[in-house]
Scaffold this active site. Structure first.
Site, mmCIF file in Angstrom:
data_model
loop_
_atom_site.group_PDB
_atom_site.id
_atom_site.type_symbol
_atom_site.label_atom_id
_atom_site.label_comp_id
_atom_site.label_asym_id
_atom_site.label_seq_id
_atom_site.Cartn_x
_atom_site.Cartn_y
_atom_site.Cartn_z
ATOM 1 N N ARG A 1 14.267 26.281 -0.875
ATOM 2 C CA ARG A 1 14.043 27.364 -1.842
ATOM 3 C C ARG A 1 12.804 28.180 -1.489
ATOM 4 O O ARG A 1 12.729 29.360 -1.761
ATOM 5 C CB ARG A 1 13.924 26.805 -3.261
ATOM 6 C CG ARG A 1 15.271 26.573 -3.881
ATOM 7 C CD ARG A 1 15.138 25.952 -5.238
ATOM 8 N NE ARG A 1 14.561 24.617 -5.152
ATOM 9 C CZ ARG A 1 14.321 23.858 -6.209
ATOM 10 N NH1 ARG A 1 14.580 24.294 -7.397
ATOM 11 N NH2 ARG A 1 13.818 22.653 -6.062
ATOM 12 N N GLN A 2 11.819 27.517 -0.873
ATOM 13 C CA GLN A 2 10.606 28.255 -0.501
ATOM 14 C C GLN A 2 10.875 28.896 0.866
ATOM 15 O O GLN A 2 10.462 28.385 1.900
ATOM 16 C CB GLN A 2 9.420 27.284 -0.451
ATOM 17 C CG GLN A 2 8.057 27.945 -0.295
ATOM 18 C CD GLN A 2 7.583 28.704 -1.529
ATOM 19 O OE1 GLN A 2 7.924 28.361 -2.647
ATOM 20 N NE2 GLN A 2 6.814 29.762 -1.321
ATOM 21 N N ASP B 1 0.824 -1.230 0.000
ATOM 22 C CA ASP B 1 0.000 0.000 0.000
ATOM 23 C C ASP B 1 0.851 1.271 0.000
ATOM 24 O O ASP B 1 0.312 2.379 0.057
ATOM 25 C CB ASP B 1 -0.955 0.003 1.200
ATOM 26 C CG ASP B 1 -0.226 -0.113 2.526
ATOM 27 O OD1 ASP B 1 1.009 0.108 2.556
ATOM 28 O OD2 ASP B 1 -0.881 -0.425 3.542
ATOM 29 N N GLY B 2 2.178 1.107 -0.038
ATOM 30 C CA GLY B 2 3.043 2.289 -0.120
ATOM 31 C C GLY B 2 3.610 2.740 1.219
ATOM 32 O O GLY B 2 4.555 3.534 1.255
ATOM 33 N N GLU B 3 3.031 2.263 2.325
ATOM 34 C CA GLU B 3 3.585 2.665 3.622
ATOM 35 C C GLU B 3 4.954 2.005 3.806
ATOM 36 O O GLU B 3 5.256 0.995 3.174
ATOM 37 C CB GLU B 3 2.626 2.255 4.746
ATOM 38 C CG GLU B 3 1.330 3.055 4.689
ATOM 39 C CD GLU B 3 0.372 2.730 5.835
ATOM 40 O OE1 GLU B 3 0.771 1.994 6.774
ATOM 41 O OE2 GLU B 3 -0.769 3.195 5.787
ATOM 42 N N HIS C 1 19.038 31.930 1.146
ATOM 43 C CA HIS C 1 18.982 33.192 0.415
ATOM 44 C C HIS C 1 18.363 34.244 1.327
ATOM 45 O O HIS C 1 19.033 35.099 1.866
ATOM 46 C CB HIS C 1 18.200 32.985 -0.875
ATOM 47 C CG HIS C 1 18.269 34.170 -1.779
ATOM 48 N ND1 HIS C 1 19.451 34.722 -2.177
ATOM 49 C CD2 HIS C 1 17.288 34.913 -2.356
ATOM 50 C CE1 HIS C 1 19.206 35.766 -2.949
ATOM 51 N NE2 HIS C 1 17.908 35.899 -3.073
ATOM 52 N N ASP D 1 22.366 33.481 -11.917
ATOM 53 C CA ASP D 1 21.426 34.431 -11.313
ATOM 54 C C ASP D 1 22.049 35.022 -10.055
ATOM 55 O O ASP D 1 23.061 34.547 -9.564
ATOM 56 C CB ASP D 1 20.089 33.736 -10.983
ATOM 57 C CG ASP D 1 20.294 32.455 -10.189
ATOM 58 O OD1 ASP D 1 21.249 32.392 -9.402
ATOM 59 O OD2 ASP D 1 19.500 31.508 -10.370
ATOM 60 N N LYS E 1 18.553 36.172 -14.230
ATOM 61 C CA LYS E 1 17.681 35.133 -14.782
ATOM 62 C C LYS E 1 16.221 35.511 -14.554
ATOM 63 O O LYS E 1 15.878 36.061 -13.516
ATOM 64 C CB LYS E 1 18.028 33.834 -14.034
ATOM 65 C CG LYS E 1 17.134 32.669 -14.281
ATOM 66 C CD LYS E 1 17.691 31.436 -13.554
ATOM 67 C CE LYS E 1 17.016 31.172 -12.230
ATOM 68 N NZ LYS E 1 17.520 29.982 -11.548
ATOM 69 N N ASP F 1 26.434 26.501 -10.461
ATOM 70 C CA ASP F 1 25.168 26.713 -9.741
ATOM 71 C C ASP F 1 25.093 25.743 -8.573
ATOM 72 O O ASP F 1 25.850 24.773 -8.518
ATOM 73 C CB ASP F 1 23.973 26.527 -10.687
ATOM 74 C CG ASP F 1 22.754 27.341 -10.243
ATOM 75 O OD1 ASP F 1 22.821 27.992 -9.178
ATOM 76 O OD2 ASP F 1 21.738 27.326 -10.958
#
Ligand code: R5P
Length: 288
Positions: free
Chosen positions: A93-94, A35-37, A128, A167, A190, A216
């Site tokens: 990044r967020q 089931d993915g667990e 950043h 950038d 950029k 980068d």
């Protein structure tokens, strides 16, 4: 005696780290149910020992829960301290609410780790708007610089390099590597209009007689490298974290770009090792 434990995907790096630290290493077993667990199991004897958990957190969503299960079971089994070596630290990044309603994932992710680990070692985190890891991560932490090994690679493979950052965010990496090499560098501007749609806004004629090398921190879709290498007419690119898939790798190769990445994320482009730097950071934090 400290034990280095690898989560799936990090075994080769963990073995090299353990060898540098002169301590034992073992694997954390992760089983995926139909089931993915996922079930996490630690076989190694950890009671009374400090543990360094090594995790490859590229494409993190499937890996974060096993990481949390692992640190919890290590403590339940009696590990005295548990540090995390995650050479690539995701979700940084967020680092702001760029648009109304967006989650600031870097803060949430750092809180998840801060609550559980005694230290964090990572490589060139994408800082950043946060100035240091300590802005968001509570326990002792170390942001390892990959500038020296990247500079060494460039020195060995490129004659008269002129570094190019795609950038303004890349200035921190490019400037440090250029200083190591005593080489000139240029930072481009950029504009991103989509996940993979990137264009360089300024036309820069680089000085003649040099070999352009685009530098980068992260390659994800490869759009940034493609645009910057196109503008700079660069065949050499060097990055820290290679997160891109085979399709993006093919696109880069088709554009004549040879990419050398650090071994922070296991990837066919790996050519630069940061293990010595990771070991030094772990030692500086009091392990083993
Ligand atoms: C951006 O802030 C980063 O430094 C990289 O330039 C970016 O993540 C690369 O992404 P992509 O390969 O998708 O252009």
């Amino acid at each position: 005696m400290t034990l280095v434990l690898a989560l799936p995907g990090a075994a080769p790096l963990a073995a090299q780290l353990a060898s540098r630290l002169a301590c034992e290493h073992a694997l954390v077993d992760v089983h995926r149910f139909p089931d993915g667990e996922q079930r996490v199991r630690v076989d190694a004897p950890v009671a009374g020992r400090p543990v360094v958990l090594v995790a490859d957190l590229a494409h993190p969503d499937d890996k974060v829960l096993p990481l949390l299960f692992a640190v919890d079971v290590l403590r339940e089994l009696g590990a005295t301290r548990v540090g995390l070596v995650a050479p690539y630290l995701p979700y940084l990044r967020q680092d702001s609410r760029f648009h109304p309603g967006e989650a600031v994932s870097s803060r949430t992710f750092a809180r998840l780790l801060s609550d559980r680990f005694d230290f964090l070692v990572t490589v060139e985190p994408h800082l950043h708007r946060w100035h240091s890891l300590a802005d968001i991560f509570r326990p002792p932490s170390c942001a390892v610089s990959a500038a020296k090994p990247m500079a060494q690679w460039i020195r060995r493979h490129v004659e008269r390099p002129h570094l190019v950052g795609p950038d303004t965010e890349s200035r921190q990496w490019v400037a440090r590597i250029a200083a190591e090499l005593d080489a000139p560098f240029t930072v481009l501007h950029k504009a991103r209009s989509g996940d993979a749609e990137v264009r360089i806004e300024d036309a820069h004629a680089l000085p003649p007689g040099f070999t352009p090398v685009v530098v980068d921190d992260i390659v994800s879709s490869g759009g940034t490298l493609l645009a910057a290498a196109g503008m700079a007419r660069a065949g050499h690119c060097v990055c820290v974290h290679a997160l891109h898939d085979a399709v993006a790798a093919q696109r880069l190769a088709a554009a004549g770009i040879a990419l050398a990445s650090c071994d922070t994320v296991a990837h066919p482009s790996n050519a630069i090792t940061v293990v010595a730097e990771l070991a030094a950071a772990v030692r500086a934090l009091g392990f083993p």
